[in-house]
Scaffold this active site. Structure first.
Site, PDB file in Angstrom:
ATOM      1  N   ASN B 288       0.805  -1.215   0.000  1.00  0.00           N
ATOM      2  CA  ASN B 288       0.000   0.000   0.000  1.00  0.00           C
ATOM      3  C   ASN B 288       0.842   1.269   0.000  1.00  0.00           C
ATOM      4  O   ASN B 288       0.336   2.350  -0.333  1.00  0.00           O
ATOM      5  CB  ASN B 288      -0.937   0.013   1.195  1.00  0.00           C
ATOM      6  CG  ASN B 288      -2.334  -0.369   0.790  1.00  0.00           C
ATOM      7  OD1 ASN B 288      -3.085   0.442   0.271  1.00  0.00           O
ATOM      8  ND2 ASN B 288      -2.674  -1.643   0.975  1.00  0.00           N
ATOM      9  N   ASN B 312      -8.338  -8.871   1.380  1.00  0.00           N
ATOM     10  CA  ASN B 312      -9.126  -7.721   0.944  1.00  0.00           C
ATOM     11  C   ASN B 312     -10.462  -8.109   0.300  1.00  0.00           C
ATOM     12  O   ASN B 312     -10.797  -9.291   0.176  1.00  0.00           O
ATOM     13  CB  ASN B 312      -8.293  -6.858  -0.002  1.00  0.00           C
ATOM     14  CG  ASN B 312      -7.966  -7.581  -1.296  1.00  0.00           C
ATOM     15  OD1 ASN B 312      -8.664  -8.499  -1.696  1.00  0.00           O
ATOM     16  ND2 ASN B 312      -6.888  -7.184  -1.950  1.00  0.00           N
ATOM     17  N   CYS B 373      -7.497  -0.766   8.543  1.00  0.00           N
ATOM     18  CA  CYS B 373      -7.055  -1.575   7.404  1.00  0.00           C
ATOM     19  C   CYS B 373      -6.549  -0.568   6.388  1.00  0.00           C
ATOM     20  O   CYS B 373      -5.660   0.208   6.720  1.00  0.00           O
ATOM     21  CB  CYS B 373      -8.174  -2.449   6.876  1.00  0.00           C
ATOM     22  SG  CYS B 373      -9.764  -1.623   6.683  1.00  0.00           S
ATOM     23  N   SER B 374      -7.095  -0.541   5.195  1.00  0.00           N
ATOM     24  CA  SER B 374      -6.660   0.493   4.266  1.00  0.00           C
ATOM     25  C   SER B 374      -7.523   1.739   4.438  1.00  0.00           C
ATOM     26  O   SER B 374      -7.045   2.788   4.836  1.00  0.00           O
ATOM     27  CB  SER B 374      -6.732  -0.008   2.820  1.00  0.00           C
ATOM     28  OG  SER B 374      -5.808  -1.062   2.659  1.00  0.00           O
ATOM     29  N   GLY B 376     -10.433   1.621   6.261  1.00  0.00           N
ATOM     30  CA  GLY B 376     -11.072   1.575   7.572  1.00  0.00           C
ATOM     31  C   GLY B 376     -12.585   1.485   7.501  1.00  0.00           C
ATOM     32  O   GLY B 376     -13.267   1.926   8.426  1.00  0.00           O
ATOM     33  N   ARG B 419     -20.713  -1.791  -2.197  1.00  0.00           N
ATOM     34  CA  ARG B 419     -20.433  -3.207  -1.936  1.00  0.00           C
ATOM     35  C   ARG B 419     -21.572  -4.102  -2.415  1.00  0.00           C
ATOM     36  O   ARG B 419     -21.357  -5.214  -2.855  1.00  0.00           O
ATOM     37  CB  ARG B 419     -20.188  -3.437  -0.450  1.00  0.00           C
ATOM     38  CG  ARG B 419     -18.954  -2.730   0.114  1.00  0.00           C
ATOM     39  CD  ARG B 419     -17.662  -3.397  -0.331  1.00  0.00           C
ATOM     40  NE  ARG B 419     -16.505  -2.651   0.152  1.00  0.00           N
ATOM     41  CZ  ARG B 419     -15.801  -1.806  -0.606  1.00  0.00           C
ATOM     42  NH1 ARG B 419     -16.126  -1.623  -1.879  1.00  0.00           N
ATOM     43  NH2 ARG B 419     -14.772  -1.159  -0.110  1.00  0.00           N
TER      44      ARG B 419
END
Lengths: 744, 601
Positions: B288, B312, B373-374, B376, B419
């Site tokens: 990342n 992921n 995480c990336s 969040g 999503r």
């Protein structure tokens, strides 16, 4: 007497398991002089040797230490007696009265490993001369794992106890050396507690006659084998088709003789037989063939001139396959340490599949459903056979009865079923369990356990249909390896009779009499036995018109199945084609129904299952197992109960079951109260307050493995890093949106 | 009167059981005139069609498409086959075969659903018979791609309860004892200016000024700064969440961010270290950096960094796809277990649970944690909400669970819109991923391991998942609070919790035993994790779904009440001894009334 001062413990190299290093143990806490403690011995139990101090590693202890105590080997068990006084809290609800949580009955020992420095070696007996290991690891048949360190004991003593244990739990011995024989000589016969309804033992003519009546069968009870003159494999009394001629009974030592198992309400029945393996064509085999035709004819005459036969060894695994599969399977549960556990967790499902154990269970259930289909849907007599007639025949015939006959799903009914099919049926418990540690292990195979596994699958799928609980099955599976009961000690009723008779000349007490496993009060207190009943079970409502009528709805139900009797009867590769002459003898029409078959057995049972599934579910009637992958489960209670890592503290299905059991108790109490009030006119009697069992926190392995320390520490899987090997580009493209970041 | 029996797999929306007693007679008068319609729902088209059932073959029937659902009922088959699919559940509609395709039933439509099933319909091969139905389905299943409104905005449904009142952020902060000496509530983000994907109210360290927060926001991806999610009532240890720091290739430092993290640590008196749980695998965190992100380096003095190895959204999406392959339409037979293993679905569930256990364990031992995480909003939401379920029994109640979802998922901007892809035709969008489903699965695993610890039952979880897709309620629409505000979701749509809370008893677990101060640690071992058959394989008629345990318990409870009542009567009437005179039939055994346990879902 040994003393272990501050320097008493020999330093040992860190071995492959290190829950505790000797340095960690505060030896100052320990008394300097100790006394060897022995367990409370059972009648007839003799101590062979004992050693102190021995360190027992504790797996389930957060404080990471072991317990010092005495390791004892008797003619019954290997026992470890802790130096520490047992605390009050340790009083278990589910205590076994014959052996404690740190005791291993000698027949329960599965494998013993020696820990030599860094290595773990399987001890096979014989070869242990001078070198003894610093650590003994014992894997038990009930899946417990014990680890004892011998480094604290004197060398002489350590060697002695090691050799003693090896000798008594691994070396071949005669049957008479099994503890049951010492026990029953010395034990005062416990007054037989007559529970109603009692377990039918099937050792008298009356028992068989009664069973025939119960199922409304139309076969005949035979007493010709009362002195085992007919066959040493068959029980003293048994039931055959009426059409079998008396002179035919004496031929081929009982081989090929159709033994009645159970009658369906339609009139057709299930039979089993030991078949004679025919290697070549000779006069003898020719005679046997003709004889078998007569037998089949006799079976067919029982109902509507139809019979299907099934040689079980054609499609089911051999007893060696079963043994090998189980050996692989059980390894997943004999866990020596945490690292090993989490490592094996990653490949759990595929390992499980590779062991093949669940598949063997499925195959047995599948076969049983096929037989059930014949009886229930086609009303055809069925004869199942295999060479000995007492392994898979027992599995299949018992399963068929469990599915079809709700009586077999009661506690007494189930125990009677085991007596009928397994004990009287001559299952070779002694050989299959290898209680006497024969070096030649080709006869060893957990066939009875396989049956219990199948029963467990049915139980977990159709809980309300069973009066007994999962705990009952688990305890029963353990009891096979407790060498006190006559039930699982012999190869046949004949074997039992001869062993027991010959033994008695010097005593005046007449033939020996071992207790039966069904006398549960020998192992458990009344209160603990409550856990054997399934709170989900609902008794069948008694109908006004008497019990006879209860069969009626079943008939209708059966008739309303798709009328495929003429469309899809038979199946390929399943029921064998009969010989030509038999076809001539029987009505051709009947035979044509099951001779050429388009669909496989699986497809047919699938249809049968689906038709059954569409009906409203009646737990007091036929039940069928779902055999799809997701429905086949691992018997968690039996296999995971000792593994600390997977105990769910304060959780597990048991939390629901105990709530349910409490409620059942409350309702029963209320009903009694109501009856009392109704009977007595005086209503002064105050209602007893509904008693709630104190809500103790249970763990998923209840009632086994008591966890002394309430663990607040969660089990965190280690070795997660090696876990997922995601290949391809997905893992790399981590940014979840693929957008570039706006703010830099 | 033919009474229609409906196979378990045929009805989708659990609350629509009114179709059960539909009579055939009415069918003849007007096609499916008795089909259930919601207020605001309008019929668009109906058509004779053949449903190709993967379990029982081709079934002739009628299909009705409304602006909310696709409804099918067979006309000849016995038992009657019906099903009812909210259009929002559809992820893809395709034409199958052409006008010249040969073979029976080769011309028709193939519909892929988001809820683990596919539907196939066949039509007569004449005169473009499928054109109208395809077009209408396509328009109404993907309204946003066609300038139409989602059904939630058209619905006229009314409920007793107003589900939008379930969650009040201030009230929830107060429940946790906030604000206090160390933590304050800031309105800095009231207009979503600090961070447009965060909620309006934020709890931050008392010592951090608004200016500090602004500075930290520049160093956190999308301005998602570390804020408090939960505080331990006694130990004052906190769960905070955020997105990744913008470290980049050059390994930039940001003293404000470092100081801010230290303020979080200090807020909880005694702890010497703040544990940062980075949900990602180590390698992904490193990767990342290339796109400007990264993880907290050694400059963060009083912090320890732990990677939780959770993959992921793309990995999860592919995993679920594989799972669907082995359970629908037919359950893989030959190698079920190894097939299940090769989907890795349960392994991912295990890792998420194991991560949450570690978070909960740290916090209950008194140490504050920061989870990211990336961005969040996916893995972070899973971890914080699961660990909060473990730590705080409030979230295990029916009301508390709704609060948890509103707070950790909806409030903190899990991108439900992207999503799930509500109303959007782009089924292959890389943004779609079953992260929330995976979370619900984890919750289900926990309820399975602790069957008495949750006030709600499986049915609630199924209902949540059904309406995650259905677009009947506004709850899960859009990506974040600011977007929901902009679209006036609260005033123009109904909340899912209105439905649930107006019928509470259907969602209550009868075995629930309240134990307020108890921390639940599930066992994250494959030995205990199981496939949620009741969800993933629920369309398969061979799999039995209902648990007899719950029903037996209810029956016993009813029996107990009945007995108690009778006893009371007896005691009141003093000397009336005859039991048989009382109202209810006198059972000979407490259990005998229980014969039929067959309750189709």
């Amino acid at each position: 007497m040994l003393s272990l001062g501050s320097g008493g413990g020999k330093p040992v190299k860190p071995s492959f398991v290190s829950y505790v290093t000797p340095e960690e143990i505060k030896s100052t806490e320990r008394e300097t002089s100790r006394k060897e403690k022995h367990p409370d011995l059972l009648p007839g139990e003799v101590v062979f040797c004992s050693t102190n101090p021995v360190l027992k590693y504790t797996q389930d202890d957060v404080s990471q230490r072991g317990i010092f105590g005495t390791l004892v080997c008797t003619n019954f068990r290997i026992a470890f007696v802790s130096d520490e006084a047992p605390s009050e809290e340790q009083a278990q609800l589910f205590k076994n009265k014959l052996y404690g949580e740190n005791d291993i009955p000698l027949t329960c020992v599965d494998h013993i490993y020696g820990g030599y420095d860094e290595k773990k070696k399987l001890i096979t007996g014989g070869l242990v001369r001078n070198k003894y290991p610093s650590k003994i690891i014992i894997h038990c048949k009930d899946l417990r794992v014990f680890q004892f360190s011998l480094t604290y004991a004197k060398e002489e003593e350590a060697k002695k106890i090691f050799q003693g244990i090896i000798h008594h739990s691994l070396e071949p011995k005669s049957l008479k050396c099994i503890f049951a024989f010492s026990y029953c000589e010395k034990a005062t016969a416990t007054p037989e507690i007559h529970r109603t309804p009692r377990t039918v033992m099937f050792d008298t003519v009356e028992d068989w006659t009664q069973e025939m009546k119960r199922t409304k069968g139309n076969c005949k009870v035979v007493s010709a084998n009362e002195n085992f003159s007919l066959s040493q494999k068959l029980p003293q009394f048994f039931i055959m088709p009426t059409a079998v001629l008396d002179e035919d009974m004496t031929k081929f030592e009982g081989k090929g003789l159709p033994i009645w198992c159970w009658s369906h309400h339609s009139g057709c029945a299930l039979f089993k037989t030991a078949s004679l393996p025919l290697m070549q064509e000779d006069g003898y085999s020719q005679a046997y063939k003709i004889y078998m035709e007569r037998m089949l004819n006799a079976v067919a005459q029982t109902h509507l001139y139809s019979v299907k036969t099934e040689e079980l060894s054609d499609t089911l695994p051999t007893i060696q396959d079963i043994q090998q599969s189980y050996s692989r399977f059980k390894q997943f549960f004999l866990i020596d340490n945490t690292t090993e556990f989490w490592l094996s967790d990653m490949k759990w499902f595929s390992s499980l599949e590779n062991s093949g154990w669940l598949d063997i269970i499925r195959q047995c259930l599948q076969k049983a459903v096929e037989v059930v289909e014949c009886l229930e849907k086609e009303n055809t007599n069925v004869l199942i056979m295999e060479e000995a007639g007492s392994d898979l025949c027992c599995v299949i015939s018992s399963l068929v009865q469990l599915m079809l006959d709700p009586y077999c799903r009661t506690l007494a009914g189930f125990q009677s079923l085991v007596q009928k099919e397994w004990v009287a049926g001559g299952h070779s418990f002694l050989d299959r369990c290898n209680h006497v540690h024969q070096k030649d292990k080709e006869f060893q195979s957990p066939v009875f356990l396989l049956f219990l596994e199948c029963v467990w699958q049915l139980l977990q799928q159709h809980g309300p249909a069973f009066q007994f609980s999962e705990t009952y099955l688990t305890v029963l599976s353990d009891s096979v390896h407790v060498p006190v009961f006559g039930t699982f000690l012999f190869n046949s009723p004949y074997h039992r009779a001869t062993v027991m008779k010959n033994d008695s000349p010097q005593t005046q007490r007449g033939p020996l009499n071992c207790p039966e496993v069904w006398d549960w009060s020998l192992q458990f207190e009344r209160k603990a036995q409550d856990l054997f009943t399934n709170p989900l079970y609902a008794e069948k409502p008694k109908q006004d018109k008497g019990a006879r009528r209860t069969y009626r709805p079943k008939h209708q139900r059966q008739l309303s199945l798709p009328s495929s009797a003429f469309k899809t009867p038979p199946k390929k590769g399943f029921f064998k084609e009969e010989t030509d002459s038999l076809k001539k003898m029987l009505r051709v029409k009947r035979i044509s129904r099951w001779l050429h078959s388009p669909d496989s057995a699986q497809a047919s049972t699938r249809e049968f299952y689906e038709a059954w599934q569409r009906k409203p579910l009646d737990y007091h009637s036929l039940i069928l197992p779902c055999l799809d992958g997701p429905a086949m489960r691992v018997w968690m209670q039996r296999y995971l109960r000792w593994i600390h890592e997977v105990q769910i503290f304060g959780g597990g299905a048991i939390t629901v079951m105990s709530k349910l059991a409490d409620l059942v108790g409350e309702v029963q109490e209320l009903r009694r109260e109501l009856e009392r009030q109704a009977c007595r006119a005086d209503s002064n009697h105050q209602r007893a307050a509904a008693s709630h069992r104190s809500s103790v926190r249970l763990s998923s392995s209840f009632p086994f493995a008591t966890s002394r320390v309430w663990s607040f520490k969660p089990a965190i899987p280690t070795s997660l890093l090696q876990s997922l090997m995601i290949t391809g580009g997905l893992a790399d493209q981590d940014d979840e949106d693929g957008e570039t970041l706006g703010v830099v | 009167m033919a009474s229609a029996s409906i196979p378990a797999y045929s009805s989708n929306a659990l609350e629509n059981s009114s179709t059960k007693n539909a009579s055939r007679e009415s069918l003849k008068m007007e096609p499916l005139s008795d089909m259930p319609l919601l207020p605001g729902e309008e019929r668009v088209i109906d058509k004779d069609i053949i449903y190709i059932c993967p379990f029982s073959g081709a079934v002739k029937g009628k299909v009705v498409i409304t602006n909310y659902r696709l409804y099918f009922r067979s006309v000849e088959a016995e038992p009657v086959v019906t099903f009812d699919v909210p259009l929002g559940t559809i992820s893809r509609v395709e034409k199958m075969g052409g006008a010249s395709s040969r073979g029976e039933n080769s011309y028709g439509l193939d519909i892929t659903c988001k809820d683990m099933r596919n539907l196939r319909f066949a039509l007569k091969q004449e005169g473009h018979s499928r054109r109208d139905i395809f077009d209408i389905l396509f328009r109404h299943a993907f309204p946003l791609s066609h300038g139409l409104q989602l059904f939630a905005f058209l619905s006229q449904e009314k409920f007793e309860e107003n589900g939008w009142n379930v969650y009040n952020p201030m009230q929830e902060f107060r429940r946790q004892g906030l604000p206090n000496d160390s933590w304050r509530i800031t309105f800095l983000n009231e207009n979503y200016e600090l961070c447009d994907t965060y909620p309006a109210l934020l709890a931050v360290p008392f010592k951090a000024s608004d200016e500090d927060l602004r500075k930290v926001a520049t160093f956190r991806s999308r301005g998602r700064i570390p804020v408090l999610s939960w505080i331990h009532p006694e130990k004052q240890a906190v769960i905070t969440r955020c997105s990744q720091p913008l470290v980049g290739m050059s390994g930039k430092r940001n003293r404000d961010d470092e100081r801010y993290l230290d303020l979080i640590r200090e807020a909880n008196g005694g702890t010497s270290k703040l544990t940062i749980f980075d949900a990602r695998p180590n390698v992904n965190a490193v990767a990342n950096k290339a796109t400007g992100g990264g993880y907290e380096g050694e400059d963060y003095q009083n912090a320890e960094l732990v990677f939780l190895d959770i993959h992921n959204i793309h990995v999860m999406r592919e995993s679920l796809k594989k799972l669907k392959d082995i359970v629908y339409p037919h359950v893989e037979e030959a190698h079920w277990l190894s097939s299940l293993e090769s989907t890795h679905w349960l392994e991912h569930v295990k890792l998420v649970l194991a991560g949450a256990i570690q978070v909960a364990d740290k916090v209950s031992s008194g140490q504050s944690v920061l989870v990211h995480c990336s961005d969040g909003w996916d893995r972070t939401a899973q971890l914080t909400s699961l660990s909060m379920l473990m730590l705080d029994s409030f979230y295990r109640t029916l009301h508390g669970f709704q609060v948890l979802l509103q707070k950790e998922w909806l409030g903190f901007g899990h991108k439900f819109g992207s999503r799930i892809g509500h109303g959007d035709k782009n089924h292959a969008d890389a943004d779609r991923s079953p992260i929330f489903l995976q979370f619900i699965d984890c919750v289900w695993q926990m309820t399975k391991q602790f069957p008495t610890a949750f006030e709600f039952n499986d049915r609630l979880l199924l209902t949540v998942l059904d309406h995650l897709y259905s677009c009947r309620f506004g709850t899960f629409l859009y990506n974040c609070e600011s977007a929901r505000d902009a679209n006036e979701v609260k005033t123009k749509t109904v909340s899912l919790w209105s439905l649930v809370n107006s019928d509470r008893s259907s969602y209550i677990n009868p075995f629930y035993t309240m134990e307020s101060s108890r921390v639940l640690y599930p066992v994250a071992s494959m030995r205990h994790l199981e496939l949620w058959v009741g969800y993933y394989i629920r369309w398969n008629p061979r799999i039995r779904h209902q648990s007899p345990v719950e029903q037996r318990y209810r029956e016993l409870l009813a029996l107990k009440d009945q007995y108690l009542k009778k006893l009371e009567e007896l005691q009141l009437s003093g000397s009336a001894p005859r039991l048989s005179n009382s109202t209810a039939p006198s059972p000979a055994s407490p259990t005998q009334r229980v014969t039929h346990m067959h309750t189709p879902f």
